[in-house]
Design a protein around this motif. Structure first.
Motif, PDB file in Angstrom:
ATOM      1  N   SER A  76      -5.322-113.308  46.464  1.00 45.81           N
ATOM      2  CA  SER A  76      -5.399-112.271  45.581  1.00 45.81           C
ATOM      3  C   SER A  76      -4.545-111.956  44.515  1.00 45.81           C
ATOM      4  O   SER A  76      -4.586-111.664  43.442  1.00 45.81           O
ATOM      5  CB  SER A  76      -5.629-110.748  46.370  1.00 45.81           C
ATOM      6  OG  SER A  76      -6.689-110.963  47.220  1.00 45.81           O
ATOM      7  N   ALA A 121      -4.443-114.661  41.841  1.00 43.68           N
ATOM      8  CA  ALA A 121      -5.680-114.332  40.981  1.00 43.68           C
ATOM      9  C   ALA A 121      -5.362-113.306  39.983  1.00 43.68           C
ATOM     10  O   ALA A 121      -5.537-113.247  38.763  1.00 43.68           O
ATOM     11  CB  ALA A 121      -7.011-113.847  41.480  1.00 43.68           C
ATOM     12  N   PHE A 122      -4.560-112.230  40.520  1.00 37.20           N
ATOM     13  CA  PHE A 122      -4.093-111.134  39.639  1.00 37.20           C
ATOM     14  C   PHE A 122      -3.013-111.700  38.694  1.00 37.20           C
ATOM     15  O   PHE A 122      -3.100-111.183  37.496  1.00 37.20           O
ATOM     16  CB  PHE A 122      -3.440-110.272  40.683  1.00 37.20           C
ATOM     17  CG  PHE A 122      -2.475-109.255  39.905  1.00 37.20           C
ATOM     18  CD1 PHE A 122      -3.015-107.953  39.417  1.00 37.20           C
ATOM     19  CD2 PHE A 122      -1.208-109.608  39.862  1.00 37.20           C
ATOM     20  CE1 PHE A 122      -2.317-107.040  38.527  1.00 37.20           C
ATOM     21  CE2 PHE A 122      -0.329-108.596  39.069  1.00 37.20           C
ATOM     22  CZ  PHE A 122      -0.951-107.274  38.554  1.00 37.20           C
ATOM     23  N   ASP A 182      -2.773-114.790  37.447  1.00 38.29           N
ATOM     24  CA  ASP A 182      -3.520-115.429  36.667  1.00 38.29           C
ATOM     25  C   ASP A 182      -4.671-114.620  35.621  1.00 38.29           C
ATOM     26  O   ASP A 182      -4.549-114.990  34.008  1.00 38.29           O
ATOM     27  CB  ASP A 182      -4.706-116.557  37.289  1.00 38.29           C
ATOM     28  CG  ASP A 182      -4.054-117.755  38.070  1.00 38.29           C
ATOM     29  OD1 ASP A 182      -2.789-117.687  37.754  1.00 38.29           O
ATOM     30  OD2 ASP A 182      -4.600-117.899  38.888  1.00 38.29           O
ATOM     31  N   ASP A 183      -5.041-113.507  35.861  1.00 38.80           N
ATOM     32  CA  ASP A 183      -5.723-112.726  35.234  1.00 38.80           C
ATOM     33  C   ASP A 183      -4.911-111.883  34.098  1.00 38.80           C
ATOM     34  O   ASP A 183      -5.550-111.057  33.286  1.00 38.80           O
ATOM     35  CB  ASP A 183      -6.663-111.834  36.199  1.00 38.80           C
ATOM     36  CG  ASP A 183      -7.760-111.112  35.303  1.00 38.80           C
ATOM     37  OD1 ASP A 183      -8.366-111.771  34.444  1.00 38.80           O
ATOM     38  OD2 ASP A 183      -8.030-110.035  35.648  1.00 38.80           O
ATOM     39  N   TRP A 184      -3.622-111.761  34.321  1.00 40.10           N
ATOM     40  CA  TRP A 184      -2.905-110.972  33.471  1.00 40.10           C
ATOM     41  C   TRP A 184      -2.607-111.545  32.276  1.00 40.10           C
ATOM     42  O   TRP A 184      -2.328-112.598  31.891  1.00 40.10           O
ATOM     43  CB  TRP A 184      -1.460-110.926  34.158  1.00 40.10           C
ATOM     44  CG  TRP A 184      -0.474-110.050  33.249  1.00 40.10           C
ATOM     45  CD1 TRP A 184      -0.215-108.761  33.502  1.00 40.10           C
ATOM     46  CD2 TRP A 184       0.371-110.417  32.186  1.00 40.10           C
ATOM     47  NE1 TRP A 184       0.706-108.258  32.363  1.00 40.10           N
ATOM     48  CE2 TRP A 184       1.177-109.429  31.621  1.00 40.10           C
ATOM     49  CE3 TRP A 184       0.575-111.723  31.526  1.00 40.10           C
ATOM     50  CZ2 TRP A 184       1.935-109.319  30.598  1.00 40.10           C
ATOM     51  CZ3 TRP A 184       1.333-111.696  30.345  1.00 40.10           C
ATOM     52  CH2 TRP A 184       2.086-110.577  29.886  1.00 40.10           C
ATOM     53  N   ASN A 197      -5.152-108.271  31.767  1.00 38.59           N
ATOM     54  CA  ASN A 197      -6.505-107.967  31.417  1.00 38.59           C
ATOM     55  C   ASN A 197      -6.792-106.433  30.805  1.00 38.59           C
ATOM     56  O   ASN A 197      -8.005-105.799  30.971  1.00 38.59           O
ATOM     57  CB  ASN A 197      -7.616-107.955  32.863  1.00 38.59           C
ATOM     58  CG  ASN A 197      -6.880-107.076  33.926  1.00 38.59           C
ATOM     59  OD1 ASN A 197      -6.376-106.102  33.789  1.00 38.59           O
ATOM     60  ND2 ASN A 197      -7.146-107.487  35.097  1.00 38.59           N
ATOM     61  N   ARG A 198      -5.671-105.544  30.412  1.00 38.44           N
ATOM     62  CA  ARG A 198      -5.712-104.527  29.878  1.00 38.44           C
ATOM     63  C   ARG A 198      -4.319-104.081  28.917  1.00 38.44           C
ATOM     64  O   ARG A 198      -3.598-105.293  29.055  1.00 38.44           O
ATOM     65  CB  ARG A 198      -5.575-103.325  31.076  1.00 38.44           C
ATOM     66  CG  ARG A 198      -4.680-103.436  31.813  1.00 38.44           C
ATOM     67  CD  ARG A 198      -4.759-102.302  33.171  1.00 38.44           C
ATOM     68  NE  ARG A 198      -3.985-102.451  34.312  1.00 38.44           N
ATOM     69  CZ  ARG A 198      -2.853-102.032  34.289  1.00 38.44           C
ATOM     70  NH1 ARG A 198      -2.288-101.224  33.271  1.00 38.44           N
ATOM     71  NH2 ARG A 198      -2.225-101.997  35.519  1.00 38.44           N
ATOM     72  N   LYS A 256      -4.518-108.866  23.846  1.00 37.56           N
ATOM     73  CA  LYS A 256      -4.471-107.635  24.598  1.00 37.56           C
ATOM     74  C   LYS A 256      -3.467-106.694  23.709  1.00 37.56           C
ATOM     75  O   LYS A 256      -2.441-107.457  23.418  1.00 37.56           O
ATOM     76  CB  LYS A 256      -4.311-107.299  26.115  1.00 37.56           C
ATOM     77  CG  LYS A 256      -5.305-108.007  26.874  1.00 37.56           C
ATOM     78  CD  LYS A 256      -6.641-107.376  26.741  1.00 37.56           C
ATOM     79  CE  LYS A 256      -7.573-107.979  27.685  1.00 37.56           C
ATOM     80  NZ  LYS A 256      -8.914-107.385  27.447  1.00 37.56           N
ATOM     81  N   TYR A 298       2.683-104.550  33.361  1.00 33.92           N
ATOM     82  CA  TYR A 298       2.131-103.770  32.493  1.00 33.92           C
ATOM     83  C   TYR A 298       2.862-102.740  31.758  1.00 33.92           C
ATOM     84  O   TYR A 298       2.310-101.872  31.034  1.00 33.92           O
ATOM     85  CB  TYR A 298       0.757-103.014  33.031  1.00 33.92           C
ATOM     86  CG  TYR A 298      -0.415-104.126  33.288  1.00 33.92           C
ATOM     87  CD1 TYR A 298      -1.115-104.374  32.160  1.00 33.92           C
ATOM     88  CD2 TYR A 298      -0.622-104.836  34.468  1.00 33.92           C
ATOM     89  CE1 TYR A 298      -2.248-105.564  32.477  1.00 33.92           C
ATOM     90  CE2 TYR A 298      -1.493-105.631  34.746  1.00 33.92           C
ATOM     91  CZ  TYR A 298      -2.490-106.099  33.778  1.00 33.92           C
ATOM     92  OH  TYR A 298      -3.321-107.034  33.494  1.00 33.92           O
ATOM     93  N   GLU A 316       4.849-115.500  38.122  1.00 37.96           N
ATOM     94  CA  GLU A 316       3.918-116.090  37.291  1.00 37.96           C
ATOM     95  C   GLU A 316       3.795-115.357  36.104  1.00 37.96           C
ATOM     96  O   GLU A 316       3.485-115.876  34.926  1.00 37.96           O
ATOM     97  CB  GLU A 316       2.455-116.014  38.031  1.00 37.96           C
ATOM     98  CG  GLU A 316       2.457-116.998  39.212  1.00 37.96           C
ATOM     99  CD  GLU A 316       2.944-116.548  40.553  1.00 37.96           C
ATOM    100  OE1 GLU A 316       2.758-117.072  41.560  1.00 37.96           O
ATOM    101  OE2 GLU A 316       3.531-115.340  40.547  1.00 37.96           O
ATOM    102  N   LYS A 338       4.735-116.411  31.961  1.00 41.07           N
ATOM    103  CA  LYS A 338       4.003-116.327  30.913  1.00 41.07           C
ATOM    104  C   LYS A 338       4.850-115.586  29.667  1.00 41.07           C
ATOM    105  O   LYS A 338       4.697-116.203  28.564  1.00 41.07           O
ATOM    106  CB  LYS A 338       2.822-115.908  31.145  1.00 41.07           C
ATOM    107  CG  LYS A 338       1.743-116.119  32.041  1.00 41.07           C
ATOM    108  CD  LYS A 338       0.733-115.478  32.094  1.00 41.07           C
ATOM    109  CE  LYS A 338      -0.644-116.108  33.073  1.00 41.07           C
ATOM    110  NZ  LYS A 338      -1.914-115.364  33.059  1.00 41.07           N
TER     111      LYS A 338
END
Length: 323
Positions: free
Chosen positions: A19, A22-23, A25-27, A29-30, A61, A88, A264, A268
């Motif tokens: 999880s 995945a979190f 990798d998805d960063w 998303n807002r 974003k 974030y 991760e 980036k």
């Protein structure tokens, strides 16, 4: 039974790691908040906005600048340190070491996740255009004769990033900085306006931040605390031309987050910052405004932060501000 328990725990850990991956990798998303602990119009704000605009392009974003200039920036960098380390909330970090040493906040390199340094600017000493002060030597002479004779703007809290560098010069010339008339402000932009208005007699800030007022003949730099004259400001003498052995000093700016950010996400952001730093447009923006370019990756930044803390403690102990 023990084997079943081990298998259950392993399953939970594997699920959590999947999880988390995945979190990351998805960063993002807002939208991402970028805390700038300085007022609009100063160097920290300007360089942060360039970075944020490029981050938006790279990540797709919004990277929203939030200025936190109150209290000389202490609440802002404290808010950054206390933020949830989920990527974030990031921010621009600068010389923070005086705050902990002076009891203004328990902030250290352990409070942050270093990402990348992109700037270093040397401190300069500024006066109003019509000031009777013509050199740093004049300032030293006047303060030796009467330590209360000049109101000295710090460009933030006192001692701030800029005024700490100037303090070292004064200490080396036998001046007790504890008895001087230091005047705080909400960042360099506000401090420069105070200088123009006559609220202080001199101000410590960078040359790029004062450039517009210098061009308008409202502010005159006495000297810059650099090892040699700056390309962007060749007519401004270095302090050691006026006062023997004046030590260079100034402010770093870097991208950082709260301690504990996922590797991760840091990967980036570090890679993106390096790409932006190397880009022709960013180099042009920085050079045209006279901001110093200095890059360090996360490890280099961490090393610099620890050195900054040690050097600041040395100066403040010499000043008698820290026992």
């Amino acid at each position: 039974m023990k084997n079943l328990l081990k298998m259950a725990v392993a399953g939970i850990l594997a699920s959590g790691m999947a999880s988390f991956a995945a979190f990351a990798d998805d960063w993002p998303n807002r939208p991402v908040t970028v805390i700038v602990a300085a007022g609009a119009g100063g160097g920290t704000d300007a360089t942060a906005r360039w970075l944020a605009a490029d981050f938006e392009q790279k990540f797709g974003k919004p990277f929203n600048i939030v200025n936190r200039a109150e209290g000389g920036g202490i609440p802002g960098i404290t808010e950054l340190a206390n933020a949830t380390p989920d990527g974030y909330t990031i921010g621009i970090l600068f010389n923070y070491a005086p705050f902990r040493l002076l009891g203004m906040g328990n902030l250290s390199s352990d409070s942050y996740t270093p990402i990348a340094q992109y700037n270093f600017d040397y401190a300069a000493i500024h006066v109003k255009e019509n000031s009777e002060l013509k050199s740093v030597a004049d300032v030293v002479e006047k303060l030796k004769a009467d330590p209360q004779s000049l109101a000295i703007g710090c460009g933030a809290v006192c001692p701030s990033s800029w005024s700490s560098a100037f303090s070292k010069v004064l200490i080396d010339n036998g001046i007790d900085i504890k008895v001087l008339r230091w005047v705080p402000s909400a960042g360099a932009a506000a401090g420069l306006q105070e200088l123009v208005a006559g609220g202080v007699d001199l101000l410590t800030a960078s040359l790029p931040e004062a450039a517009a007022l210098i061009d308008a003949k409202e502010v005159r730099p006495l000297a810059v605390l650099a090892p040699e004259r700056l390309k962007a400001f060749p007519d401004v003498p270095i302090a050691s031309e006026q006062v023997p052995n004046a030590a260079p000093g100034g402010v770093f700016r870097a991208v950082a987050g709260p301690a504990g950010m996922p590797k991760e996400i840091v990967d980036k952001l570090e890679a993106a910052t390096k790409e932006i730093y190397d880009s022709e447009q960013f180099q042009k923006n920085m050079s045209e405004r006279g901001f110093g370019l200095r890059y360090a990756d996360r490890q280099g930044l961490l090393d610099w932060m620890k050195q900054h803390e040690a050097d600041t403690e040395t100066v403040l102990r010499a000043a008698g501000a820290v026992q």
